[in-house]
Design a protein around this motif. Structure first.
Motif, PDB file in Angstrom:
ATOM      1  N   ALA A  98       0.842  -1.206   0.000  1.00 48.69           N
ATOM      2  CA  ALA A  98       0.000   0.000   0.000  1.00 48.69           C
ATOM      3  C   ALA A  98       0.876   1.254   0.000  1.00 48.69           C
ATOM      4  O   ALA A  98       0.488   2.303  -0.504  1.00 48.69           O
ATOM      5  N   ASP A 102       1.518   3.624  -3.700  1.00 45.20           N
ATOM      6  CA  ASP A 102       1.013   4.987  -3.654  1.00 45.20           C
ATOM      7  C   ASP A 102       2.102   6.011  -3.980  1.00 45.20           C
ATOM      8  O   ASP A 102       1.817   7.187  -4.128  1.00 45.20           O
ATOM      9  N   SER A 256      -4.593  -8.219   2.631  1.00 50.35           N
ATOM     10  CA  SER A 256      -5.504  -7.214   3.168  1.00 50.35           C
ATOM     11  C   SER A 256      -6.563  -7.857   4.054  1.00 50.35           C
ATOM     12  O   SER A 256      -7.554  -7.232   4.411  1.00 50.35           O
TER      13      SER A 256
ATOM     14  N   ILE B 142      -5.656   2.477  -4.004  1.00 53.64           N
ATOM     15  CA  ILE B 142      -6.305   1.387  -3.253  1.00 53.64           C
ATOM     16  C   ILE B 142      -7.440   1.938  -2.386  1.00 53.64           C
ATOM     17  O   ILE B 142      -7.501   1.756  -1.168  1.00 53.64           O
ATOM     18  N   ARG B 157      -8.265   4.441   2.312  1.00 56.42           N
ATOM     19  CA  ARG B 157      -7.277   3.647   1.562  1.00 56.42           C
ATOM     20  C   ARG B 157      -7.071   2.361   2.300  1.00 56.42           C
ATOM     21  O   ARG B 157      -6.928   2.355   3.517  1.00 56.42           O
ATOM     22  N   GLU B 158      -6.945   1.291   1.554  1.00 52.75           N
ATOM     23  CA  GLU B 158      -6.689   0.007   2.180  1.00 52.75           C
ATOM     24  C   GLU B 158      -5.188  -0.175   2.397  1.00 52.75           C
ATOM     25  O   GLU B 158      -4.395   0.000   1.489  1.00 52.75           O
ATOM     26  N   LEU B 159      -4.831  -0.535   3.632  1.00 56.33           N
ATOM     27  CA  LEU B 159      -3.435  -0.858   3.928  1.00 56.33           C
ATOM     28  C   LEU B 159      -3.381  -2.380   4.097  1.00 56.33           C
ATOM     29  O   LEU B 159      -4.201  -3.075   3.529  1.00 56.33           O
ATOM     30  N   GLU B 160      -2.468  -2.868   4.897  1.00 54.40           N
ATOM     31  CA  GLU B 160      -2.380  -4.320   5.031  1.00 54.40           C
ATOM     32  C   GLU B 160      -3.136  -4.822   6.268  1.00 54.40           C
ATOM     33  O   GLU B 160      -3.379  -4.068   7.209  1.00 54.40           O
ATOM     34  N   GLU B 164      -7.088   0.274   7.561  1.00 57.28           N
ATOM     35  CA  GLU B 164      -7.300   1.287   6.518  1.00 57.28           C
ATOM     36  C   GLU B 164      -6.849   2.641   7.049  1.00 57.28           C
ATOM     37  O   GLU B 164      -6.670   2.803   8.249  1.00 57.28           O
ATOM     38  N   GLN B 178     -10.317   0.057  -5.440  1.00 57.90           N
ATOM     39  CA  GLN B 178     -10.118  -1.328  -5.025  1.00 57.90           C
ATOM     40  C   GLN B 178     -11.439  -2.097  -5.170  1.00 57.90           C
ATOM     41  O   GLN B 178     -12.526  -1.525  -4.998  1.00 57.90           O
TER      42      GLN B 178
END
Ligand SMILES: Cc1cc2nc3c(=O)[nH]c(=O)nc-3n(C[C@H](O)[C@H](O)[C@H](O)COP(=O)(O)OP(=O)(O)OC[C@H]3O[C@@H](n4cnc5c(N)ncnc54)[C@H](O)[C@@H]3O)c2cc1C
Ligand SMILES: Nc1ncnc2c1ncn2[C@@H]1O[C@H](COP(=O)(O)O)[C@@H](O)[C@H]1O
Lengths: 324, 256
Positions: A98, A102, A256, B142, B157-160, B164, B178
């Protein structure tokens, strides 16, 4: 040749694993090129990270600025851009995460450095960067050549390169002044949003019956639920199953979603995209059922059945109930 | 609110037999089914949902061969107002695509640009964010949620790992969408028939005044099947026999 830069990825007080994975590759590339590598650490109050990093890298460049406390691509890009102008690295490495997704493409355009994303292999040949990428859902590898340039950017696929452990070295820590003059209005970090803790915790299950887009539709879910119950396990899934609302988000395995390590992971109709695989490859035994013999899932599975799940699951359900 | 959505036509490979072309530069595509990139489908739907709230126009834009018209028709059936196709420069390079898209986008007013996070086929995850830089506007990648208010967007935004982040971003901006951001809507045959009456503009690179620079950032030298490495032990026999072996394995591993 000038240094190879590694952008350190950290969030909520922790360096992320991908950073250590990049270190291993950066070291071998640097050796190959007769050059060195530098960890670039941007943040606020990150000195403790610098010590840890200096035991793995010969040099750590640190920029501290309260505006760098949370990742913001605009501020990261400004900062990196000025570091690149100053040090002229031959290659900047970051994760295909992520974070990197970006940042890398816009920085690449700004600096006019060719970019190659999501690499599973990387080498220099006669000064030019060459990469291996996994494409078409992991069914094919592509060797990619980048045009000649004084600098390159590459993002690396997580979970591919072995992480570099603490070494004997004591790298230099170099503090740099921040080139930033305050924050920016165009893009502002507000807050993190944690996943709600609800329902079933799939990370605790000993057996996971995990379903993918290949099951075709939600009408088959009850059959898999019943199979999971009979096995004394739990149902989980790949991302498209959640995206299509066939199962709730808490069931999602992947980068995710959740990372799982059950005794048995039964993957049905899952192709084996890296975003899925990195989060389940630590399972003791992986069994894949997929009608495509070339599905990438078969290269992480221990056992495989190449067939339509509809030919297999009903029989399995019957046999399992005899087993109990 | 004028929204531009960049879309790509991609070959579906998950269930297909894959063969490599004689020159080893790509896979054979004549036996494959093509479709709208999954991520772009969510982006088009999101644009249409935003339009329902804020009015304006949704324009879908693709760089691709003649056959790409079929995915544009699909987007129009999903509710986009008009479509633009730029004849594909060969070969395919993320930076080149982003520059081509920028050239067209710069000719008209827009408030928001949506792309997919990545293309299913070669998965660069590059075009949207590169496009933003070329246009000189901010981006967020994302994206899983969009809330627009007064010239700004609050986006998630999507992180891991299920985490978010919430961001505020000034418009115009590029957001890369996404999967799962919205619920796809069934596209009826009637909508597809209607879509055929909507405007699709076709242009060549010369017509948009674009002359690609050489050399490209990235070129594919060759493609190959991944090394077999560790492979699963494939259970063989009739479904009954296979399941017999499978239950034995499960019994053994469960106990261990
Ligand atoms: C930023 C980002 C984050 C992501 N995070 C995640 C994540 O956390 N988790 C995740 O899973 N994905 C994630 N993805 C998505 C990932 O890239 C893949 O798109 C996804 O994992 C594919 O899911 P799948 O294997 O279920 O579907 P597909 O790739 O469509 O595969 C379906 C499989 O089913 C097989 N099949 C079809 N019919 C049958 C049948 N009748 N019987 C048996 N087999 C059949 C096919 O051969 C195929 O192999 C993420 C992507 C991005 C860009
Ligand atoms: N040829 C193209 N025409 C229009 N949009 C594209 C094209 N290629 C990529 N895109 C857009 O960029 C996104 C990311 O693609 P990529 O960077 O190739 O993974 C896609 O989801 C599309 O929205």
């Amino acid at each position: 040749m000038s240094d190879i830069f590694i952008l350190v990825e950290h969030r909520q007080g922790k360096i992320r694993d991908i950073t250590y994975e990049i270190f291993g590759l950066a070291e071998s590339l640097a050796n190959q090129q007769g050059t060195s590598f530098t960890a670039v650490l941007l943040g606020h109050d990150v000195k403790s990270f610098a010590d840890d990093l200096s035991r793995r890298a010969p040099k750590v460049l640190v920029i501290e600025d309260e505006n760098l406390e949370h990742f913001n691509s605009v501020l990261y890009q400004k900062t990196l851009s000025s570091l690149i102008s100053k040090y002229q690295p031959s290659l900047l490495l970051m994760g295909h995460s992520a974070f990197g997704m970006d940042l890398a493409p816009s920085l690449s355009v700004e600096k006019d450095f060719p970019l190659v994303t999501d690499c599973i292999g990387l080498t220099f040949e006669e000064g030019k960067l060459k990469a291996t990428r996994s494409i078409y859902g992991g069914k094919v590898n592509a060797s990619v050549s980048l045009r000649e340039s004084k600098g390159y950017i590459a993002t690396l696929r997580p979970g591919i390169f072995p992480p570099k452990m603490h070494g004997e070295i004591k790298g230099r820590i170099v503090m740099e002044a921040s080139p930033l003059e305050g924050g920016v209005d165009v893009k502002k970090f507000i807050e993190y949003i944690e996943a709600p803790i609800t329902g079933e915790d799939i990370t605790q299950a000993e057996i996971l019956v995990s379903i993918g887009q290949g099951i075709g539709g939600p009408e088959h879910i009850p059959m898999f639920e019943e199979l999971a119950i009979r096995l004394g396990g739990t149902i989980s899934c790949s991302r498209p199953v959640v995206d299509r609302n066939w199962l709730p988000k808490e069931r999602q395995v992947g980068i995710s979603g959740k990372t799982v390590k059950p005794k048995i992971y039964l993957a049905i109709g899952i192709s084996g995209a890296f975003q899925h695989v990195t989060a389940m490859q630590g399972s003791d035994t992986i069994i894949a059922i997929n009608k495509d013999p070339r599905a990438p899932i078969f290269s992480v599975a221990d056992y495989g059945i190449v067939d339509d799940f509809q030919n297999v699951i009903p029989i399995l359900k019957e046999k399992i109930s005899d087993m109990k | 609110m004028n929204i531009i959505v960049c879309v790509k036509r991609i070959p579906k490979t998950a269930e297909a037999d894959i063969f490599i072309e004689k020159d080893n530069k790509d896979i054979k595509k004549d036996n494959l089914v093509f479709a709208l990139n999954d991520w772009d489908g969510y982006a088009v739907r999101e644009a249409v949902l935003l339009k329902e709230k804020f009015e304006g126009e949704v324009i879908v834009l693709t760089v691709g061969p003649d056959e790409s018209k079929e995915v544009l028709t699909r987007c129009l059936a999903m509710g986009a107002d008009r479509a633009i196709r730029i004849e594909e420069p060969i070969p395919n390079d993320g930076r080149l695509i982003a520059e081509t898209l920028a050239k067209v986008i710069q000719t008209g007013p827009f408030d928001l640009i949506l792309t997919g996070v990545q293309a299913e086929d070669d998965g660069w995850g590059q075009v949207g964010v590169a496009l933003a830089q070329i246009l000189g506007i901010p981006h967020a990648s994302i994206v899983t949620h969009i809330h627009i208010e007064g010239g700004k967007a609050k986006v998630r935004r999507e992180l891991e790992g299920g985490l978010e982040e919430l961001l505020e971003i000034k418009l115009p901006a590029v957001l890369t969408i996404q999967t799962g951001i919205n619920e796809p809507k069934y596209v009826s045959l009637a909508a597809i028939l209607e879509a055929e009456d909507k405007e699709t503009k076709e242009m060549t690179l010369e017509e948009i005044g674009f002359s690609p620079r050489e050399p490209l950032d990235a070129t594919i030298d060759q493609v190959s099947f991944p090394p077999t490495g560790k492979r699963a032990e494939i259970l063989k026999g009739t479904p009954d026999e296979v399941v017999g072996q499978l239950t034995e394995i499960i019994k053994r591993k469960k106990g261990s």
